[in-house]
Write a protein that holds these residues in place. Structure first.
Motif, PDB file in Angstrom:
ATOM      1  N   ILE A 213       1.745  -2.740   4.247  1.00 33.00           N
ATOM      2  CA  ILE A 213       1.026  -3.690   3.407  1.00 33.00           C
ATOM      3  C   ILE A 213      -0.359  -3.975   3.978  1.00 33.00           C
ATOM      4  CG2 ILE A 213       3.184  -4.780   2.657  1.00 33.00           C
ATOM      5  CD1 ILE A 213       2.417  -7.180   4.453  1.00 33.00           C
ATOM      6  N   ARG A 214      -1.223  -4.482   3.133  1.00 32.68           N
ATOM      7  CA  ARG A 214      -2.497  -5.058   3.541  1.00 32.68           C
ATOM      8  C   ARG A 214      -2.419  -6.511   3.076  1.00 32.68           C
ATOM      9  NH1 ARG A 214      -6.416  -1.262   1.996  1.00 32.68           N
ATOM     10  NH2 ARG A 214      -6.209  -0.393   4.077  1.00 32.68           N
TER      11      ARG A 214
ATOM     12  N   ARG B  58       0.799  -1.217   0.000  1.00 34.39           N
ATOM     13  CA  ARG B  58       0.000   0.000   0.000  1.00 34.39           C
ATOM     14  C   ARG B  58       0.838   1.276   0.000  1.00 34.39           C
ATOM     15  NH1 ARG B  58      -4.436  -0.695  -2.020  1.00 34.39           N
ATOM     16  NH2 ARG B  58      -5.183   1.121  -0.958  1.00 34.39           N
ATOM     17  N   LYS B  59       1.994   1.246   0.684  1.00 36.50           N
ATOM     18  CA  LYS B  59       2.802   2.462   0.771  1.00 36.50           C
ATOM     19  C   LYS B  59       4.245   2.081   1.093  1.00 36.50           C
ATOM     20  CE  LYS B  59       3.231   6.746   3.400  1.00 36.50           C
ATOM     21  NZ  LYS B  59       2.758   7.504   4.549  1.00 36.50           N
ATOM     22  N   ILE B  60       5.174   2.763   0.424  1.00 43.79           N
ATOM     23  CA  ILE B  60       6.597   2.587   0.723  1.00 43.79           C
ATOM     24  C   ILE B  60       7.128   3.944   1.139  1.00 43.79           C
ATOM     25  CG2 ILE B  60       8.863   1.976  -0.196  1.00 43.79           C
ATOM     26  CD1 ILE B  60       7.432   0.062  -2.116  1.00 43.79           C
ATOM     27  N   ASP B  61       7.671   4.003   2.354  1.00 47.43           N
ATOM     28  CA  ASP B  61       8.189   5.256   2.905  1.00 47.43           C
ATOM     29  C   ASP B  61       9.687   5.086   3.146  1.00 47.43           C
ATOM     30  OD1 ASP B  61       8.921   7.481   4.439  1.00 47.43           O
ATOM     31  OD2 ASP B  61       6.993   7.543   5.478  1.00 47.43           O
ATOM     32  N   PHE B  62      10.478   5.534   2.164  1.00 48.09           N
ATOM     33  CA  PHE B  62      11.928   5.373   2.279  1.00 48.09           C
ATOM     34  C   PHE B  62      12.500   6.226   3.399  1.00 48.09           C
ATOM     35  CE2 PHE B  62      11.267   4.063  -2.181  1.00 48.09           C
ATOM     36  CZ  PHE B  62      11.828   2.806  -2.115  1.00 48.09           C
ATOM     37  N   ASP B  63      11.922   7.386   3.639  1.00 48.62           N
ATOM     38  CA  ASP B  63      12.423   8.275   4.692  1.00 48.62           C
ATOM     39  C   ASP B  63      12.325   7.616   6.067  1.00 48.62           C
ATOM     40  OD1 ASP B  63      13.026  10.267   2.855  1.00 48.62           O
ATOM     41  OD2 ASP B  63      11.050  11.212   3.058  1.00 48.62           O
ATOM     42  N   LYS B  64      11.260   6.845   6.294  1.00 47.57           N
ATOM     43  CA  LYS B  64      11.071   6.166   7.577  1.00 47.57           C
ATOM     44  C   LYS B  64      11.564   4.723   7.549  1.00 47.57           C
ATOM     45  CE  LYS B  64       7.288   9.078   9.035  1.00 47.57           C
ATOM     46  NZ  LYS B  64       5.869   9.167   9.366  1.00 47.57           N
ATOM     47  N   GLY B  65      11.939   4.245   6.358  1.00 49.20           N
ATOM     48  CA  GLY B  65      12.437   2.879   6.238  1.00 49.20           C
ATOM     49  C   GLY B  65      11.350   1.829   6.421  1.00 49.20           C
TER      50      GLY B  65
END
Length: 172
Positions: free
Chosen positions: A161-162, A150-157
């Motif tokens: 997922i669902r 659902r989302k990939i946040d590289f800044d937060k590592g």
């Protein structure tokens, strides 16, 4: 933090007697790798090599590098890893470098349950499959498709997922 120099492939052999090298690509394809005019022999980009020519042959890339003009010189490169500069690469929106994904923490987007760390990306043809390794070292396979990832946040590592029913459910 994202790496500037990414693993592009491994030199697996020589081609002919004029110093050409065969590269097993570790990126999407040999065709993608063919577009680079400079590759690097180290992960910090300190040892650039100029690509004089490149062609695809049976899923491998065959290249001529500046200064490598004999089979003897080419053989000295066998087994070396080649790197590409992220700044030289152009990838489509929604695509990612595998090196950037490895090591990200995987969480449920609804419950924030931690599932583990992304440890491998497998190419299956239809879509990639992410291997998530839990704290207790169990491996789970996640299809890398939009309804699941659902989302990939590289800044937060983090990857959110669902999961599909049954992936993390434990049967007694």
């Amino acid at each position: 933090m994202q790496k500037q120099y990414l693993e592009a492939g491994k030199i697996v052999g020589t081609q002919g007697v004029r110093g050409e090298l065969r590269i097993e690509p570790w990126c999407d394809s040999a065709e993608f790798l063919k577009g680079f005019h400079t590759l690097y022999l180290d992960a910090e980009g300190r040892v650039p090599v100029q690509v004089l020519s490149a062609r695809v042959r049976r899923r491998q890339l065959v290249v001529s590098l500046d200064g490598v003009d004999s089979v003897e010189k080419a053989d000295a490169y066998r087994g070396r890893i080649l790197y590409l500069n992220r700044a030289d690469a152009s990838i489509p929106e929604g695509s990612y470098f595998v090196d950037d994904l490895l090591g990200l923490s995987v969480y449920d987007i609804d419950t924030f349950v931690y599932y583990g760390t992304l440890t491998d990306v497998m190419r299956t043809g239809a879509n990639d499959v992410y291997q998530v390794t839990s704290i207790d070292k169990k491996n789970y396979l996640i299809p890398a498709v939009e309804p699941v990832v659902r989302k990939i946040d590289f800044d937060k590592g983090k990857i959110f997922i669902r999961p599909i029913k049954g992936i993390f459910d434990h049967e007694d």
